[in-house]
Design a protein around this motif. Structure first.
Motif, mmCIF file in Angstrom:
data_model
loop_
_atom_site.group_PDB
_atom_site.id
_atom_site.type_symbol
_atom_site.label_atom_id
_atom_site.label_comp_id
_atom_site.label_asym_id
_atom_site.label_seq_id
_atom_site.Cartn_x
_atom_site.Cartn_y
_atom_site.Cartn_z
ATOM 1 N N ASN A 156 1.192 -1.280 0.141
ATOM 2 C CA ASN A 156 -0.125 0.095 0.271
ATOM 3 C C ASN A 156 0.947 0.932 0.194
ATOM 4 O O ASN A 156 0.454 2.415 -0.853
ATOM 5 C CB ASN A 156 -0.658 0.250 0.977
ATOM 6 N N CYS A 157 2.187 1.110 0.510
ATOM 7 C CA CYS A 157 2.994 2.422 0.463
ATOM 8 C C CYS A 157 3.850 2.020 -0.831
ATOM 9 O O CYS A 157 4.935 2.998 -0.603
ATOM 10 C CB CYS A 157 3.754 2.465 2.093
ATOM 11 N N SER A 158 3.878 1.355 -1.337
ATOM 12 C CA SER A 158 5.512 1.001 -2.116
ATOM 13 C C SER A 158 6.721 1.879 -2.176
ATOM 14 O O SER A 158 6.885 1.706 -2.700
ATOM 15 C CB SER A 158 4.317 1.728 -3.371
ATOM 16 N N ALA A 159 6.999 0.798 -1.214
ATOM 17 C CA ALA A 159 7.770 0.997 -0.427
ATOM 18 C C ALA A 159 8.627 -0.075 0.078
ATOM 19 O O ALA A 159 8.107 -0.654 0.678
ATOM 20 C CB ALA A 159 7.851 2.127 0.504
ATOM 21 N N GLY A 160 10.176 -0.352 0.285
ATOM 22 C CA GLY A 160 10.461 -1.583 0.943
ATOM 23 C C GLY A 160 11.091 -2.265 0.269
ATOM 24 O O GLY A 160 11.352 -2.110 -1.380
ATOM 25 N N TYR A 161 11.953 -3.995 0.759
ATOM 26 C CA TYR A 161 12.743 -4.673 -0.124
ATOM 27 C C TYR A 161 12.327 -5.584 0.043
ATOM 28 O O TYR A 161 11.295 -6.167 1.193
ATOM 29 C CB TYR A 161 13.926 -3.802 -0.104
ATOM 30 N N ILE A 162 13.168 -6.425 -1.324
ATOM 31 C CA ILE A 162 12.890 -7.924 -1.456
ATOM 32 C C ILE A 162 14.109 -8.842 -1.090
ATOM 33 O O ILE A 162 15.063 -8.328 -1.411
ATOM 34 C CB ILE A 162 12.136 -8.169 -2.416
ATOM 35 N N THR A 163 13.754 -9.777 0.061
ATOM 36 C CA THR A 163 15.527 -10.845 0.153
ATOM 37 C C THR A 163 15.145 -12.334 -0.211
ATOM 38 O O THR A 163 13.834 -12.714 -0.290
ATOM 39 C CB THR A 163 16.406 -10.589 0.859
ATOM 40 N N ASN A 164 16.032 -13.110 -0.302
ATOM 41 C CA ASN A 164 15.706 -14.563 -0.509
ATOM 42 C C ASN A 164 17.314 -15.078 0.155
ATOM 43 O O ASN A 164 18.079 -13.735 0.554
ATOM 44 C CB ASN A 164 16.212 -14.884 -1.904
ATOM 45 N N TYR A 183 18.854 -17.241 -0.375
ATOM 46 C CA TYR A 183 19.452 -18.251 -1.249
ATOM 47 C C TYR A 183 20.926 -17.541 -1.562
ATOM 48 O O TYR A 183 22.068 -18.432 -1.119
ATOM 49 C CB TYR A 183 18.813 -18.960 -2.499
ATOM 50 N N ASN A 184 20.803 -16.497 -1.584
ATOM 51 C CA ASN A 184 21.758 -16.201 -2.267
ATOM 52 C C ASN A 184 22.046 -14.041 -1.287
ATOM 53 O O ASN A 184 22.692 -13.452 -2.064
ATOM 54 C CB ASN A 184 21.768 -15.307 -3.938
ATOM 55 N N ASN A 185 20.848 -14.428 -0.557
ATOM 56 C CA ASN A 185 20.335 -12.785 0.447
ATOM 57 C C ASN A 185 20.506 -11.598 -0.735
ATOM 58 O O ASN A 185 21.379 -11.033 -0.576
ATOM 59 C CB ASN A 185 21.807 -12.645 1.062
ATOM 60 N N SER A 186 20.198 -12.334 -1.790
ATOM 61 C CA SER A 186 19.901 -10.244 -2.366
ATOM 62 C C SER A 186 18.380 -10.496 -3.098
ATOM 63 O O SER A 186 17.980 -11.161 -2.639
ATOM 64 C CB SER A 186 20.385 -11.356 -3.836
ATOM 65 N N ASP A 187 18.153 -9.719 -4.106
ATOM 66 C CA ASP A 187 16.943 -9.296 -4.336
ATOM 67 C C ASP A 187 16.275 -9.576 -6.011
ATOM 68 O O ASP A 187 15.464 -9.545 -5.977
ATOM 69 C CB ASP A 187 16.432 -7.559 -4.335
ATOM 70 N N SER A 188 17.740 -10.689 -6.092
ATOM 71 C CA SER A 188 16.875 -11.993 -7.046
ATOM 72 C C SER A 188 18.228 -12.608 -6.918
ATOM 73 O O SER A 188 19.209 -12.561 -6.740
ATOM 74 C CB SER A 188 17.938 -10.540 -8.610
ATOM 75 N N LEU A 189 17.562 -13.638 -7.898
ATOM 76 C CA LEU A 189 18.123 -14.870 -7.724
ATOM 77 C C LEU A 189 18.782 -14.837 -9.267
ATOM 78 O O LEU A 189 19.882 -16.805 -9.542
ATOM 79 C CB LEU A 189 17.503 -15.862 -8.138
ATOM 80 N N ALA A 190 19.168 -13.784 -10.474
ATOM 81 C CA ALA A 190 19.867 -13.541 -11.156
ATOM 82 C C ALA A 190 21.636 -13.838 -10.971
ATOM 83 O O ALA A 190 21.720 -13.496 -10.224
ATOM 84 C CB ALA A 190 19.827 -12.454 -12.353
ATOM 85 N N GLY A 191 21.784 -15.069 -11.913
ATOM 86 C CA GLY A 191 23.422 -15.829 -11.798
ATOM 87 C C GLY A 191 23.342 -16.987 -10.770
ATOM 88 O O GLY A 191 24.436 -17.207 -10.832
ATOM 89 N N ALA A 192 22.491 -17.492 -10.562
ATOM 90 C CA ALA A 192 22.527 -17.896 -8.965
ATOM 91 C C ALA A 192 22.529 -19.347 -9.603
ATOM 92 O O ALA A 192 21.961 -19.782 -10.608
ATOM 93 C CB ALA A 192 21.170 -17.913 -8.020
ATOM 94 N N VAL A 193 23.704 -20.397 -8.829
ATOM 95 C CA VAL A 193 23.906 -21.623 -9.076
ATOM 96 C C VAL A 193 23.333 -22.450 -8.522
ATOM 97 O O VAL A 193 22.777 -22.766 -7.625
ATOM 98 C CB VAL A 193 25.207 -21.633 -9.123
ATOM 99 N N PHE A 194 22.102 -23.436 -8.839
ATOM 100 C CA PHE A 194 21.506 -24.157 -8.147
ATOM 101 C C PHE A 194 21.856 -26.092 -8.679
ATOM 102 O O PHE A 194 22.381 -25.529 -9.686
ATOM 103 C CB PHE A 194 19.169 -24.300 -8.435
ATOM 104 N N GLN A 195 22.215 -26.062 -7.356
ATOM 105 C CA GLN A 195 22.781 -28.162 -7.641
ATOM 106 C C GLN A 195 21.987 -29.187 -7.688
ATOM 107 O O GLN A 195 20.371 -28.296 -7.800
ATOM 108 C CB GLN A 195 23.541 -28.462 -6.600
ATOM 109 N N HIS A 196 22.039 -30.006 -8.487
ATOM 110 C CA HIS A 196 21.105 -31.328 -8.943
ATOM 111 C C HIS A 196 20.177 -31.103 -8.172
ATOM 112 O O HIS A 196 21.324 -31.677 -6.314
ATOM 113 C CB HIS A 196 21.876 -32.088 -9.720
ATOM 114 N N GLY A 197 18.945 -31.299 -7.871
ATOM 115 C CA GLY A 197 18.533 -31.583 -6.361
ATOM 116 C C GLY A 197 17.160 -31.115 -5.787
ATOM 117 O O GLY A 197 16.461 -29.882 -7.544
ATOM 118 N N THR A 198 16.766 -30.586 -5.239
ATOM 119 C CA THR A 198 15.676 -29.895 -4.741
ATOM 120 C C THR A 198 16.131 -28.685 -4.235
ATOM 121 O O THR A 198 16.343 -28.839 -3.252
ATOM 122 C CB THR A 198 14.577 -30.804 -4.089
#
Length: 181
Positions: free
Chosen positions: A146-154, A156-171
């Protein structure tokens, strides 16, 4: 203008002689009303807005001749007002006398952001290796607030994007967190 009142005065002496005259008496109200405020807390709605009325701030303002009007200098709030805000209540009696008081309006945003994540997805490993490298933002979560502010993180790589992240075989499970500030 105050209405004039005509009063007849009669004087009688000890011998019963009387004399009368008239006088004009004007009663004026020159006393300001008593403005009494109270602090309040308001919540922003899903569109990031909140509004108040003078009665929300008034805490029993009074005047011997009654109150004609209550007015606030600020009645609407948005995301830029989250926190403490000072407002002024103006109290006017029927004879034009005015008094003011100040109150604190604490604006809160308790509406949680809405996060949208990519659901389960299966990918083949990259050629010649046993892992998969994320291309672009294909797995990134998004959010609205509602206030269009803030940030998002994950987590897996403590970033706002998974771009370039490498996932190993499996789940792999990725948890996204949104903080709207």
């Amino acid at each position: 203008m105050y209405p004039a009142n005509t009063v007849t005065l009669t004087i009688t002496d000890n011998n019963g002689n009387t004399s009368t005259t008239t006088a004009t008496v004007t009663v004026e109200d020159n006393v300001d009303p008593v403005a009494i405020c109270q602090d309040i807390t308001v919540q922003l709605d899903a569109s990031g807005q909140a509004s108040i009325l003078p009665g929300d701030i008034d805490n029993g303002s009074n005047d011997a001749c009654g109150i004609q009007s209550l007015a606030l200098d600020v009645t609407t709030f948005d995301c830029s007002n989250v926190g403490v805000n000072l407002v002024v209540l103006t109290v006017t009696d029927p004879n034009g006398n005015v008094s003011t008081c100040s109150a604190t309006v604490t604006v809160e945003d308790n509406v949680a952001p809405v996060i949208t994540c990519v659901t389960n997805d299966i990918r083949d490993t990259d050629p010649g290796v046993c892992d998969y490298t994320v291309q672009g933002t294909e797995f990134d979560a998004t959010f609205t607030d509602n206030c269009s502010a803030g940030y998002i993180t994950n987590d897996y790589n403590n970033s706002d994007s998974l771009a370039g992240a490498v996932f190993q075989h499996g789940t792999s499970v990725v948890t996204w967190t949104v903080n709207d500030g």
